[in-house]
Design an enzyme around this catalytic site. Sequence first.
Site, PDB file in Angstrom:
ATOM      1  N   TRP A 101       0.819  -1.222   0.000  1.00  8.01           N
ATOM      2  CA  TRP A 101       0.000   0.000   0.000  1.00  8.01           C
ATOM      3  C   TRP A 101       0.846   1.262   0.000  1.00  8.01           C
ATOM      4  O   TRP A 101       0.518   2.230  -0.686  1.00  8.01           O
ATOM      5  CB  TRP A 101      -1.006  -0.021   1.151  1.00  8.01           C
ATOM      6  N   ASP A 171      -1.397   6.483   6.456  1.00  6.90           N
ATOM      7  CA  ASP A 171      -2.537   5.668   6.039  1.00  6.90           C
ATOM      8  C   ASP A 171      -2.818   4.691   7.188  1.00  6.90           C
ATOM      9  O   ASP A 171      -2.001   3.813   7.475  1.00  6.90           O
ATOM     10  CB  ASP A 171      -2.149   4.921   4.753  1.00  6.90           C
ATOM     11  N   LYS A 195     -12.516  -1.732   7.128  1.00  8.00           N
ATOM     12  CA  LYS A 195     -11.884  -2.785   7.929  1.00  8.00           C
ATOM     13  C   LYS A 195     -12.336  -2.684   9.394  1.00  8.00           C
ATOM     14  O   LYS A 195     -13.025  -3.556   9.885  1.00  8.00           O
ATOM     15  CB  LYS A 195     -10.372  -2.710   7.809  1.00  8.00           C
TER      16      LYS A 195
HETATM   17  N1  PMP Z   1      -4.337   1.341   2.274  1.00  6.61           N
HETATM   18  C1  PMP Z   1      -4.427   0.177   2.942  1.00  6.61           C
HETATM   19  C2  PMP Z   1      -3.537  -0.031   4.130  1.00  6.61           C
HETATM   20  C3  PMP Z   1      -5.333  -0.793   2.543  1.00  6.61           C
HETATM   21  O1  PMP Z   1      -5.424  -1.949   3.207  1.00  6.61           O
HETATM   22  C4  PMP Z   1      -6.173  -0.538   1.432  1.00  6.61           C
HETATM   23  C5  PMP Z   1      -7.219  -1.526   0.956  1.00  6.61           C
HETATM   24  N2  PMP Z   1      -7.152  -2.788   1.376  1.00  6.61           N
HETATM   25  C6  PMP Z   1      -6.022   0.672   0.748  1.00  6.61           C
HETATM   26  C7  PMP Z   1      -5.118   1.591   1.209  1.00  6.61           C
HETATM   27  C8  PMP Z   1      -6.871   0.977  -0.444  1.00  6.61           C
HETATM   28  O2  PMP Z   1      -8.149   1.235   0.000  1.00  6.61           O
HETATM   29  P1  PMP Z   1      -9.411   1.421  -0.938  1.00  6.61           P
HETATM   30  O3  PMP Z   1      -9.724   0.087  -1.500  1.00  6.61           O
HETATM   31  O4  PMP Z   1     -10.437   1.933   0.017  1.00  6.61           O
HETATM   32  O5  PMP Z   1      -9.057   2.412  -1.980  1.00  6.61           O
END
Ligand code: PMP
Length: 359
Positions: A101, A171, A195
Amino acid sequence: MRKKNFFAGPSVLPVEVLEEIRDNIVDYKGEGLSMIEASHRGGMFEQMYDECLELFRSLLSIPDDYDVYFLGGGATLQFTMIPVNFLLKGKCADYCKTGSWSNKAASDAQKLGCVNIAFDDKENNYTHLPDPSALKPSENSAYMYLCANETIGGIEWKTFPDTGSVPLIADMSSDILSRPVDVKKFGMIYGGVQKNLGPAGATFIIMRHDMLDRRNENLTAYMDYALHSKNKGLYNTPPVFSIWGVKLVLDWIRRNGGVEGMDRLAEEKSQLIYSVIDSSDFYRSPVDKAVRSRMNVVFRLPDEELEARFVSESKNEGMLGLKGHRSVGGLRASLYNALPMEDVKALADFMREFERKNG
Ligand code: PMP
């Protein structure tokens, strides 16, 4: 019977929250209208939304000089909005690459401006984190960026770097409200809600108000945090269903001991699984022990055939979502706030039994 839900997100919600939604979906508290049919301006939605923001503030002890609101677009939109706003011409942003991520966030930022890679654990397959006290922003840094918990790699910062006057942006999609956070250390904290906070759709934004003074000018409307701050996220139509779910989950967290209660639960639940892993030669955790995630427990078996069998047999026991992310393979158990302790115990028992049969 409800499944035992170890999905990484969207993921398990408290059953009481689902029941509350069921009981109110047609007629919200006798108003003769569903929450998801109401206008987002004024009236019952905005009242609920204001309560939701207040509750979020109080649960996470967010100081008054921070704006709090929700947007759409997922955490992924923030990978773009952050550099669009804060990566000023003539400056560089420091990114810590600790897994999938943060890599995605850095890659988007690189398309928009100058990025300095402050840390990259690629050679170890993203299994280690830097010592936060040794991590300093580069000269002329616009901000430092990190992902507090890498959902795919199962690695989590336990403490954070002190970046002085350079804003730290994090994040926290997959560990928000699983532990207390000293919000003052951050210029911005954000994440998807799907989550630990509610049904997918909304993205939470926590931003120190003076961050707006250092943003780029002439931004298009949706890209501009100042516009969202001024409208507390209601500049355009918000993801109303998701936000209603978040409000109910926050109520549930408050009833269950607040962030300290979630912190204790996260410790207990993750220890149950890590102790099975650590007491066996059959299971193996690839992540440095000091920084293993309490939310996403990643583990491996001696070979991929056994891993496939583990997934299929666990499914037969009503356990879902234990397959690791397709990009890394292996196994992963996501143990978010709403996952009942009994389900974690059932997984620990299943793991011991699987080892006995196959080890
Ligand atoms: N950052 C993290 C730590 C994630 O786990 C995720 C999705 N699993 C995201 C960003 C991306 O999120 P989204 O699908 O809401 O765009």
